[in-house]
Design an enzyme around this catalytic site. Structure first.
Site, PDB file in Angstrom:
ATOM      1  N   HIS A  66       0.861  -1.198   0.000  1.00 52.94           N
ATOM      2  CA  HIS A  66       0.000   0.000   0.000  1.00 52.94           C
ATOM      3  C   HIS A  66       0.886   1.232   0.000  1.00 52.94           C
ATOM      4  CE1 HIS A  66      -3.177   2.822   1.079  1.00 52.94           C
ATOM      5  NE2 HIS A  66      -3.998   1.880   0.677  1.00 52.94           N
ATOM      6  N   ASP A 107      -7.819  -5.362  -0.185  1.00 53.00           N
ATOM      7  CA  ASP A 107      -8.293  -6.213  -1.293  1.00 53.00           C
ATOM      8  C   ASP A 107      -7.966  -7.677  -1.105  1.00 53.00           C
ATOM      9  OD1 ASP A 107      -7.397  -3.396  -3.052  1.00 53.00           O
ATOM     10  OD2 ASP A 107      -9.427  -4.201  -3.057  1.00 53.00           O
TER      11      ASP A 107
HETATM   12  C1  SDX Z   1      -6.085   0.029  -3.055  1.00 51.78           C
HETATM   13  O1  SDX Z   1      -4.335   4.560  -2.154  1.00 51.78           O
HETATM   14  C2  SDX Z   1      -5.290   3.943  -1.558  1.00 51.78           C
HETATM   15  O2  SDX Z   1      -5.720   4.289  -0.496  1.00 51.78           O
HETATM   16  C3  SDX Z   1      -5.823   2.722  -2.303  1.00 51.78           C
HETATM   17  C4  SDX Z   1      -6.855   1.877  -1.553  1.00 51.78           C
HETATM   18  C5  SDX Z   1      -8.133   2.638  -1.303  1.00 51.78           C
HETATM   19  O3  SDX Z   1      -8.854   2.261  -0.381  1.00 51.78           O
HETATM   20  O4  SDX Z   1      -8.456   3.559  -2.113  1.00 51.78           O
HETATM   21  O5  SDX Z   1      -6.319   1.441  -0.311  1.00 51.78           O
HETATM   22  C6  SDX Z   1      -7.254   0.647  -2.364  1.00 51.78           C
HETATM   23  O6  SDX Z   1      -5.806   0.376  -4.175  1.00 51.78           O
HETATM   24  C7  SDX Z   1      -5.227  -0.950  -2.291  1.00 51.78           C
HETATM   25  C8  SDX Z   1      -3.967  -1.408  -3.111  1.00 51.78           C
HETATM   26  C9  SDX Z   1      -4.431  -2.498  -4.071  1.00 51.78           C
HETATM   27  N1  SDX Z   1      -3.339  -2.830  -5.031  1.00 51.78           N
HETATM   28  C10 SDX Z   1      -2.720  -4.016  -4.971  1.00 51.78           C
HETATM   29  O7  SDX Z   1      -2.914  -4.873  -4.095  1.00 51.78           O
HETATM   30  C11 SDX Z   1      -1.769  -4.252  -6.138  1.00 51.78           C
HETATM   31  C12 SDX Z   1      -0.435  -4.786  -5.607  1.00 51.78           C
HETATM   32  N2  SDX Z   1       0.239  -3.715  -4.880  1.00 51.78           N
HETATM   33  C13 SDX Z   1       1.170  -2.882  -5.575  1.00 51.78           C
HETATM   34  O8  SDX Z   1       0.892  -2.642  -6.908  1.00 51.78           O
HETATM   35  C14 SDX Z   1       1.657  -1.686  -4.760  1.00 51.78           C
HETATM   36  O9  SDX Z   1       1.926  -2.156  -3.508  1.00 51.78           O
HETATM   37  C15 SDX Z   1       0.783  -0.462  -4.643  1.00 51.78           C
HETATM   38  C16 SDX Z   1       0.385   0.070  -5.971  1.00 51.78           C
HETATM   39  C17 SDX Z   1      -0.442  -0.772  -3.840  1.00 51.78           C
HETATM   40  C18 SDX Z   1       1.598   0.605  -3.890  1.00 51.78           C
HETATM   41  O10 SDX Z   1       2.649   0.921  -4.706  1.00 51.78           O
HETATM   42  P1  SDX Z   1       3.729   2.048  -4.254  1.00 51.78           P
HETATM   43  O11 SDX Z   1       3.483   2.629  -2.917  1.00 51.78           O
HETATM   44  O12 SDX Z   1       3.853   2.989  -5.385  1.00 51.78           O
HETATM   45  O13 SDX Z   1       4.993   1.187  -4.017  1.00 51.78           O
HETATM   46  P2  SDX Z   1       6.010   0.841  -5.131  1.00 51.78           P
HETATM   47  O14 SDX Z   1       5.266   0.366  -6.344  1.00 51.78           O
HETATM   48  O15 SDX Z   1       6.941   1.999  -5.279  1.00 51.78           O
HETATM   49  O16 SDX Z   1       6.750  -0.402  -4.498  1.00 51.78           O
HETATM   50  C19 SDX Z   1       7.731  -0.209  -3.489  1.00 51.78           C
HETATM   51  C20 SDX Z   1       8.592  -1.464  -3.580  1.00 51.78           C
HETATM   52  C21 SDX Z   1       9.018  -1.778  -5.007  1.00 51.78           C
HETATM   53  O17 SDX Z   1      10.264  -2.451  -4.926  1.00 51.78           O
HETATM   54  P3  SDX Z   1      11.604  -1.560  -5.224  1.00 51.78           P
HETATM   55  O18 SDX Z   1      11.420  -0.959  -6.629  1.00 51.78           O
HETATM   56  O19 SDX Z   1      11.671  -0.506  -4.153  1.00 51.78           O
HETATM   57  O20 SDX Z   1      12.723  -2.571  -5.193  1.00 51.78           O
HETATM   58  O21 SDX Z   1       7.807  -2.598  -3.146  1.00 51.78           O
HETATM   59  C22 SDX Z   1       7.664  -3.515  -4.224  1.00 51.78           C
HETATM   60  C23 SDX Z   1       7.991  -2.771  -5.499  1.00 51.78           C
HETATM   61  O22 SDX Z   1       8.521  -3.663  -6.474  1.00 51.78           O
HETATM   62  N3  SDX Z   1       6.275  -3.936  -4.216  1.00 51.78           N
HETATM   63  C24 SDX Z   1       5.850  -5.189  -4.351  1.00 51.78           C
HETATM   64  C25 SDX Z   1       4.449  -5.133  -4.216  1.00 51.78           C
HETATM   65  N4  SDX Z   1       4.070  -3.865  -4.016  1.00 51.78           N
HETATM   66  C26 SDX Z   1       5.194  -3.122  -4.026  1.00 51.78           C
HETATM   67  N5  SDX Z   1       6.514  -6.339  -4.578  1.00 51.78           N
HETATM   68  C27 SDX Z   1       5.750  -7.459  -4.660  1.00 51.78           C
HETATM   69  N6  SDX Z   1       4.388  -7.482  -4.540  1.00 51.78           N
HETATM   70  C28 SDX Z   1       3.720  -6.344  -4.326  1.00 51.78           C
HETATM   71  N7  SDX Z   1       2.396  -6.365  -4.193  1.00 51.78           N
END
Ligand code: SDX
Length: 431
Positions: free
Chosen positions: A308, A366
Site C-alpha cells: 500500500h 483487497d
Molecule cells: C487500493 O491509495 C489507496 O488508499 C488505495 C486503496 C483505497 O482504499 O483507495 O487502499 C485501495 O488500491 C489498495 C492497493 C491495491 N493494489 C494491490 O494490491 C496491487 C499490488 N500492490 C502494488 O501494486 C503496490 O503495492 C501499490 C500500488 C499498492 C503501492 O505501490 P507504491 O506505494 O507505489 O509502491 P512501489 O510500487 O513503489 O513499491 C515499493 C517497492 C518496489 O520495490 P523496489 O522498486 O523498491 O525494489 O515494493 C515492491 C515494489 O517492487 N512492491 C511489491 C508489491 N508492491 C510493491 N513487490 C511485490 N508485490 C507487491 N504487491
C-alpha cells in the site's frame, strides 16, 4: 484553512525564500508552495504525489505507520463493529453521527431513490452481454446526467444534495443490473422493505421464478464490506473525482471518472486480480514459487492484495475483513475453501519473508474481500463494481467538500519538460 504557524526556508542559487507552513490536527506539517513558482520561478517535482498534499480535508485521516484509519475522527474498526453503512454515509457526508431521527430520515431518502429511470434499462441493452460490469458501470453512471439533469448543476447546493442521495441510492441498483445483464437474468427492482445491503444481495441473487430470502449474516458481512471501502482520503480514484470536479463538470460524469480509475489492477481492480492470483497459485505447495517471482526484480509479477502506498505496517481494514472472511466461510461451510487456505498460507509465508518486511508489504483491503465475495456467489468480475458502489460515498463526500470550498481552483499541474527545444519544420523531401 488554519493559520500559518511557521515558515520553511528554501535556498538555492544564492537566493532564499520563506514558505509558510501549516500544522494539521493530525499528520505531517505541510509547506505551502502555492506562490513558489511566482516567487522563485521553479516547480516542485512529485509524479506519484508521494509527498504532496493536493487539498485540505476534514473527512478521513490515515496514519500509515500506525495502521490508523479515521472517518470524521471515528476509527474504522469501531465503525465496522458498531455502525452500519448508511450511518457511515451520513457521517462522511455531514460530519457527525446522526440522531436516531436524522438517521431514519436519511435512510428513507436513500431508500426512495434506489430505482433508476426505466429508460436506463434500454441503455444497458446497448452493451454486449459479456462486457465487464465495470465497463457497463462507467457508461451508465456517466449517462446519469442525461437522465437526472435536474441535479447536475454543481453551483446549486440543493441540486448537489439531490445528486448525492441519487448516487448513493442508485449505484447498488446499477451494479446489480450490470451483474444481472452479464448473466442473462432479468433485472430485479429494489425493495424498500430491505436494508441497503440486503437489498443489493436481493437485486443480485433473487429471480422471479422463486422466493429468495437474504441470509442476515451475509447481509451483515456485505454491509461491513461496504463500510470498509467507503473512503480513503486522497487515493487515486478520489483524486480523479476531485480533479474532474474542479472543472465544474457534473457530479455523475465525475463519479464515472472515479469508477474508471478504480478499475485499474493497482487500485480497486486488485481484489479481482488477487483472487485470480490465488486461483493461479492453486495449492499451498506452489506458494514459494510465486513469492520468489514477486521478489524477482526482472519479473513484473506482484502479489496482488499486498502492499500500500500509505500503510507501512498493516491495513486496518484487512484485519476486519479477515474476521469477516472466517465468519462467512464458516457459515457457508466452506471454511476449507482451497482459495482461503492458499490465502492464509500465502499471508503467513509472505509476512515471514524478510523481503516483504523490508518493503513493508502485507495484505491490504483487497486481499480478503475477494474471498468473501466469491464465497457469497459473486464472480470475480463483480468485485470491483462492489468496491465502486462502496466508494461512491467517499467520492461524493470529497466532491462536496471541494465544491463548497470558496478557494477551489481548477486543478492544473505543471511538468518537468525533457523534450526537444524549439526547432523548425523540415519538408518531407528534405528529410
Ligand atoms: C487500493 O491509495 C489507496 O488508499 C488505495 C486503496 C483505497 O482504499 O483507495 O487502499 C485501495 O488500491 C489498495 C492497493 C491495491 N493494489 C494491490 O494490491 C496491487 C499490488 N500492490 C502494488 O501494486 C503496490 O503495492 C501499490 C500500488 C499498492 C503501492 O505501490 P507504491 O506505494 O507505489 O509502491 P512501489 O510500487 O513503489 O513499491 C515499493 C517497492 C518496489 O520495490 P523496489 O522498486 O523498491 O525494489 O515494493 C515492491 C515494489 O517492487 N512492491 C511489491 C508489491 N508492491 C510493491 N513487490 C511485490 N508485490 C507487491 N504487491
Amino acid at each position: 484553512m488554519t493559520e500559518s504557524t511557521k515558515n520553511a526556508t528554501l535556498s538555492f542559487d544564492g537566493k532564499t525564500f520563506e514558505l509558510p507552513m501549516f500544522s494539521p490536527t493530525a499528520g505531517p506539517d505541510v509547506i505551502d508552495i502555492r506562490k513558489l513558482y511566482a516567487q522563485a520561478d521553479v516547480f516542485t517535482y512529485d509524479p506519484g504525489f508521494t509527498s504532496t498534499a493536493s487539498c485540505d480535508s476534514t473527512i478521513t485521516f490515515i496514519d500509515g505507520a500506525e495502521g490508523v484509519l479515521l472517518h470524521r475522527g471515528y476509527p474504522i474498526d469501531q465503525l465496522a463493529e458498531k455502525s452500519h453503512f448508511l450511518e457511515v454515509c451520513y457521517l462522511l457526508l455531514y460530519g457527525e453521527l446522526p440522531t436516531a431521527a436524522k438517521l431514519e430520515d436519511f435512510e428513507t431518502r436513500v431508500t426512495r431513490h434506489t430505482m433508476v429511470h426505466e429508460q436506463m434499462h434500454n441503455f444497458f441493452r446497448g452493451f454486449r452481454r459479456d462486457a465487464h460490469p465495470m465497463a457497463t458501470m462507467v457508461g451508465v453512471v456517466g449517462a446519469m446526467s442525461a437522465f437526472y439533469a435536474d441535479s447536475a448543476d454543481v453551483s446549486d447546493p440543493w441540486q448537489r444534495e439531490v445528486a448525492s442521495i441519487r448516487l448513493i441510492a442508485k449505484l447498488p441498483t446499477i451494479a446489480a443490473m450490470a451483474y444481472k445483464y452479464s448473466i442473462g437474468q432479468p433485472f430485479v427492482y429494489p425493495r424498500n422493505d430491505l436494508d441497503y445491503a440486503a437489498n443489493f444481495l436481493n437485486m443480485c441473487f433473487s429471480v422471479p421464478a422463486e422466493k429468495y430470502e437474504v441470509n442476515p449474516i451475509l447481509a451483515r458481512a456485505m454491509d461491513r464490506i461496504f463500510t470498509l471501502h467507503a473512503d480513503h482520503e486522497q487515493n487515486a480514484s478520489t483524486s480523479t473525482v476531485r480533479l474532474a470536479s474542479s472543472s465544474g463538470a457534473n457530479p455523475f460524469a465525475c463519479i464515472a471518472a472515479g469508477i474508471a480509475c478504480l478499475w485499474g489492477p493497482a487500485h480497486g481492480g486488485a481484489n479481482q486480480a488477487c483472487l485470480e492470483m490465488l486461483r493461479e497459485i492453486g495449492t499451498v505447495d506452489r506458494i514459494p514459487e510465486f513469492i520468489a517471482r514477486a521478489k524477482d526484480k526482472d519479473d513484473p509479477f506482484r502479489l496482488m492484495g499486498f502492499g500500500h502506498r500509505v500503510y507501512k505496517n498493516f491495513d486496518p481494514r484487512a484485519k476486519v475483513m479477515k474476521q469477516s472472511a472466517d465468519e462467512v466461510l464458516d457459515l457457508l461451510g466452506v471454511e476449507n475453501n482451497p482459495t482461503l487456505q492458499v490465502a492464509k498460507e500465502l499471508e503467513k509465508q509472505a509476512l515471514a519473508d524478510p523481503y516483504f518486511a523490508e518493503k513493508k508489504l502485507f495484505p491490504n483491503v483487497d486481499f480478503y474481500s475477494g474471498i468473501i465475495l466469491e464465497a457469497m456467489g459473486f464472480p470475480t468480475s463483480m468485485f470491483t463494481p462492489i468496491f465502486a458502489l462502496s466508494r461512491t460515498i467517499g467520492w461524493v463526500s470529497q466532491w462536496r467538500e471541494m465544491i463548497a470550498d470558496p478557494q477551489m481552483k481548477i486543478g492544473r499541474p505543471r511538468q518537468l519538460y525533457l523534450g526537444e527545444t524549439q526547432r523548425d519544420y523540415v519538408n518531407v523531401e528534405d528529410r
